[in-house]
Motif scaffolding. Structure first.
Motif, PDB file in Angstrom:
ATOM      1  N   GLY A  36       0.846  -1.183   0.000  1.00  0.00           N
ATOM      2  CA  GLY A  36       0.000   0.000   0.000  1.00  0.00           C
ATOM      3  C   GLY A  36       0.883   1.234   0.000  1.00  0.00           C
ATOM      4  N   GLY A  37       0.322   2.371   0.431  1.00  0.00           N
ATOM      5  CA  GLY A  37       1.151   3.566   0.466  1.00  0.00           C
ATOM      6  C   GLY A  37       0.347   4.846   0.426  1.00  0.00           C
ATOM      7  N   ILE A  38       1.028   5.913   0.011  1.00  0.00           N
ATOM      8  CA  ILE A  38       0.455   7.254  -0.066  1.00  0.00           C
ATOM      9  C   ILE A  38       0.028   7.550  -1.500  1.00  0.00           C
ATOM     10  N   GLY A  39      -1.187   8.098  -1.645  1.00  0.00           N
ATOM     11  CA  GLY A  39      -1.675   8.501  -2.964  1.00  0.00           C
ATOM     12  C   GLY A  39      -2.338   9.863  -2.882  1.00  0.00           C
ATOM     13  N   SER A  40      -2.300  10.609  -3.955  1.00  0.00           N
ATOM     14  CA  SER A  40      -2.913  11.934  -3.982  1.00  0.00           C
ATOM     15  C   SER A  40      -3.379  12.255  -5.395  1.00  0.00           C
ATOM     16  N   THR A  41      -4.550  12.875  -5.497  1.00  0.00           N
ATOM     17  CA  THR A  41      -5.073  13.338  -6.779  1.00  0.00           C
ATOM     18  C   THR A  41      -5.892  14.599  -6.553  1.00  0.00           C
ATOM     19  N   SER A  42      -6.231  15.280  -7.633  1.00  0.00           N
ATOM     20  CA  SER A  42      -7.063  16.482  -7.521  1.00  0.00           C
ATOM     21  C   SER A  42      -7.912  16.638  -8.767  1.00  0.00           C
ATOM     22  N   LEU A  43      -8.866  17.549  -8.677  1.00  0.00           N
ATOM     23  CA  LEU A  43      -9.760  17.816  -9.803  1.00  0.00           C
ATOM     24  C   LEU A  43     -10.125  19.297  -9.798  1.00  0.00           C
ATOM     25  N   ASP A  44      -9.989  19.932 -10.958  1.00  0.00           N
ATOM     26  CA  ASP A  44     -10.333  21.352 -11.126  1.00  0.00           C
ATOM     27  C   ASP A  44     -11.759  21.437 -11.656  1.00  0.00           C
ATOM     28  N   LEU A  45     -12.661  21.969 -10.838  1.00  0.00           N
ATOM     29  CA  LEU A  45     -14.064  22.091 -11.230  1.00  0.00           C
ATOM     30  C   LEU A  45     -14.369  23.429 -11.889  1.00  0.00           C
ATOM     31  N   GLY A  46     -13.352  24.242 -12.078  1.00  0.00           N
ATOM     32  CA  GLY A  46     -13.537  25.525 -12.759  1.00  0.00           C
ATOM     33  C   GLY A  46     -13.880  26.660 -11.820  1.00  0.00           C
ATOM     34  N   GLU A  47     -13.594  27.884 -12.268  1.00  0.00           N
ATOM     35  CA  GLU A  47     -13.883  29.096 -11.516  1.00  0.00           C
ATOM     36  C   GLU A  47     -13.245  29.086 -10.130  1.00  0.00           C
ATOM     37  N   GLY A  48     -12.041  28.533 -10.053  1.00  0.00           N
ATOM     38  CA  GLY A  48     -11.292  28.528  -8.802  1.00  0.00           C
ATOM     39  C   GLY A  48     -11.663  27.437  -7.820  1.00  0.00           C
ATOM     40  N   LEU A  49     -12.611  26.597  -8.179  1.00  0.00           N
ATOM     41  CA  LEU A  49     -13.046  25.538  -7.270  1.00  0.00           C
ATOM     42  C   LEU A  49     -12.216  24.278  -7.511  1.00  0.00           C
ATOM     43  N   LEU A  50     -11.389  23.941  -6.529  1.00  0.00           N
ATOM     44  CA  LEU A  50     -10.508  22.781  -6.612  1.00  0.00           C
ATOM     45  C   LEU A  50     -10.891  21.767  -5.544  1.00  0.00           C
ATOM     46  N   VAL A  51     -10.759  20.500  -5.881  1.00  0.00           N
ATOM     47  CA  VAL A  51     -11.008  19.413  -4.937  1.00  0.00           C
ATOM     48  C   VAL A  51      -9.815  18.460  -5.010  1.00  0.00           C
ATOM     49  N   GLY A  52      -9.341  18.015  -3.855  1.00  0.00           N
ATOM     50  CA  GLY A  52      -8.209  17.100  -3.839  1.00  0.00           C
ATOM     51  C   GLY A  52      -8.347  16.059  -2.760  1.00  0.00           C
ATOM     52  N   ALA A  53      -7.542  15.007  -2.849  1.00  0.00           N
ATOM     53  CA  ALA A  53      -7.551  13.937  -1.848  1.00  0.00           C
ATOM     54  C   ALA A  53      -6.130  13.462  -1.603  1.00  0.00           C
ATOM     55  N   LEU A  54      -5.836  13.179  -0.353  1.00  0.00           N
ATOM     56  CA  LEU A  54      -4.569  12.580   0.059  1.00  0.00           C
ATOM     57  C   LEU A  54      -4.916  11.378   0.930  1.00  0.00           C
ATOM     58  N   VAL A  55      -4.308  10.226   0.660  1.00  0.00           N
ATOM     59  CA  VAL A  55      -4.717   9.002   1.342  1.00  0.00           C
ATOM     60  C   VAL A  55      -3.519   8.141   1.709  1.00  0.00           C
ATOM     61  N   ALA A  56      -3.632   7.453   2.844  1.00  0.00           N
ATOM     62  CA  ALA A  56      -2.690   6.405   3.228  1.00  0.00           C
ATOM     63  C   ALA A  56      -3.468   5.094   3.175  1.00  0.00           C
ATOM     64  N   VAL A  57      -3.057   4.196   2.304  1.00  0.00           N
ATOM     65  CA  VAL A  57      -3.807   2.965   2.036  1.00  0.00           C
ATOM     66  C   VAL A  57      -3.156   1.783   2.749  1.00  0.00           C
ATOM     67  N   ASN A  58      -3.857   1.236   3.719  1.00  0.00           N
ATOM     68  CA  ASN A  58      -3.386   0.070   4.474  1.00  0.00           C
ATOM     69  C   ASN A  58      -4.591  -0.839   4.727  1.00  0.00           C
ATOM     70  N   SER A  59      -5.288  -1.182   3.685  1.00  0.00           N
ATOM     71  CA  SER A  59      -6.597  -1.849   3.750  1.00  0.00           C
ATOM     72  C   SER A  59      -6.480  -3.359   3.796  1.00  0.00           C
ATOM     73  N   VAL A  60      -7.503  -3.996   4.376  1.00  0.00           N
ATOM     74  CA  VAL A  60      -7.582  -5.446   4.307  1.00  0.00           C
ATOM     75  C   VAL A  60      -8.037  -5.881   2.917  1.00  0.00           C
ATOM     76  N   GLY A  61      -8.850  -5.062   2.268  1.00  0.00           N
ATOM     77  CA  GLY A  61      -9.346  -5.363   0.937  1.00  0.00           C
ATOM     78  C   GLY A  61      -8.329  -5.071  -0.150  1.00  0.00           C
ATOM     79  N   SER A  62      -8.612  -5.563  -1.340  1.00  0.00           N
ATOM     80  CA  SER A  62      -7.707  -5.398  -2.472  1.00  0.00           C
ATOM     81  C   SER A  62      -8.169  -4.268  -3.386  1.00  0.00           C
TER      82      SER A  62
END
Length: 276
Positions: free
Chosen positions: A107-133
């Motif tokens: 697992g590990g660290i992941g990050s992504t983002s999305l520009d929705l326009g007009e200055g509206l940004l959304v992002g995610a940062l995650v540490a993945v250590n899941s039992v699931g695949s």
């Protein structure tokens, strides 16, 4: 991994897309933030009081040198993580995700983002250590393949053929042998952020919606063996319209947060595998 705020708006300081994949503890990051005058002021001239809720990947039982006596390294690691905060951060098996396992793979660290326009940004940062695949039964197709943007998963492709999904907990015997099927052994921790002027209740709604991103990217998700947690923060830089249109904008942000989280989870494992 620590989030800089709980399910509430972080309006004391404007949010900037600076992230760190490091580890911190409850007692180190607040002090480092306070000296930078980041936090709440009870009265003019008083020291800043940062409120820093935390969530952790437990790594004390994974081997390695733990003979640090009464001076564990986590305080210094937290301060270094704060100092390293930048628009870009290392992904994969680094920082909080260094010893993480996602099912049967790194697992590990992941990050992504999305520009929705007009200055509206959304992002995610995650540490993945899941039992699931994060992979379908073929072991190579990401559950989140359809959400990939800009080749961030190495050009994820759809499954080449149909697969038997009749087993709700694939690889159960191997997970049991690995010691994963016990409480506290696994978790997916994430923070989602946006530039909108969300209220505390709206941040909570975005965090709730973002949890769907875990379920889209990991199977099984939210098990009794996982401590899945999503924090949400908002900078308040972009004013959303009042009702009745406001709820639709919040829903759009929440949906984007879920998509970003799905992508970030797959990207964490992709980058961890690329570095293996």
């Amino acid at each position: 991994m620590c989030a800089a705020a709980d399910l509430a708006c972080a309006k004391a300081k404007p949010w900037r897309p600076k992230i760190s994949s490091g580890v911190c503890t409850r007692w180190c990051w607040p002090a480092a933030l306070s000296v930078r005058d980041i936090g709440l002021h009870l009265r003019p001239g008083s020291p800043a009081i940062p409120i820093v809720p935390c969530a952790v990947l437990h790594d004390l039982g994974n081997g390695g040198d733990k003979n640090w006596g009464i001076t564990p390294p986590y305080r210094d690691l937290g301060i270094r993580a704060l100092q390293c905060a930048a628009p870009e951060a290392a992904l994969g098996s680094v920082g909080a995700g260094r010893g993480a396992i996602a099912g049967l793979v790194k697992g590990g660290i992941g990050s992504t983002s999305l520009d929705l326009g007009e200055g509206l940004l959304v992002g995610a940062l995650v540490a993945v250590n899941s039992v699931g695949s994060v992979f379908m039964p073929d072991g190579k197709t990401f559950w989140a393949w359809a959400f990939e943007l800009n080749n961030e998963l190495g050009g994820a492709a759809p499954p080449s053929h149909g697969m038997d999904l009749g087993d709700p907990v694939p690889e159960e015997s191997r997970l049991q042998a690995q010691g994963s099927l016990q409480a506290g052994a696994n978790t997916t921790l994430a923070v989602v952020a946006c530039t909108a002027d969300l209220s505390t209740a709206e941040c909570k709604r975005v965090a709730m919606m973002a949890h769907d991103g875990i379920a889209r990217a990991v199977r099984p998700a939210h098990t009794p063996f996982d401590g899945d947690t999503v924090f949400a923060v908002a900078s308040g830089e972009v004013a959303l319209p009042r009702q009745p249109l406001r709820a639709s904008h919040v829903a759009r942000i929440g949906s984007a947060a879920a998509d970003c989280l799905s992508r970030a989870i797959a990207r964490a494992v992709h980058r961890a595998g690329a570095a293996a």
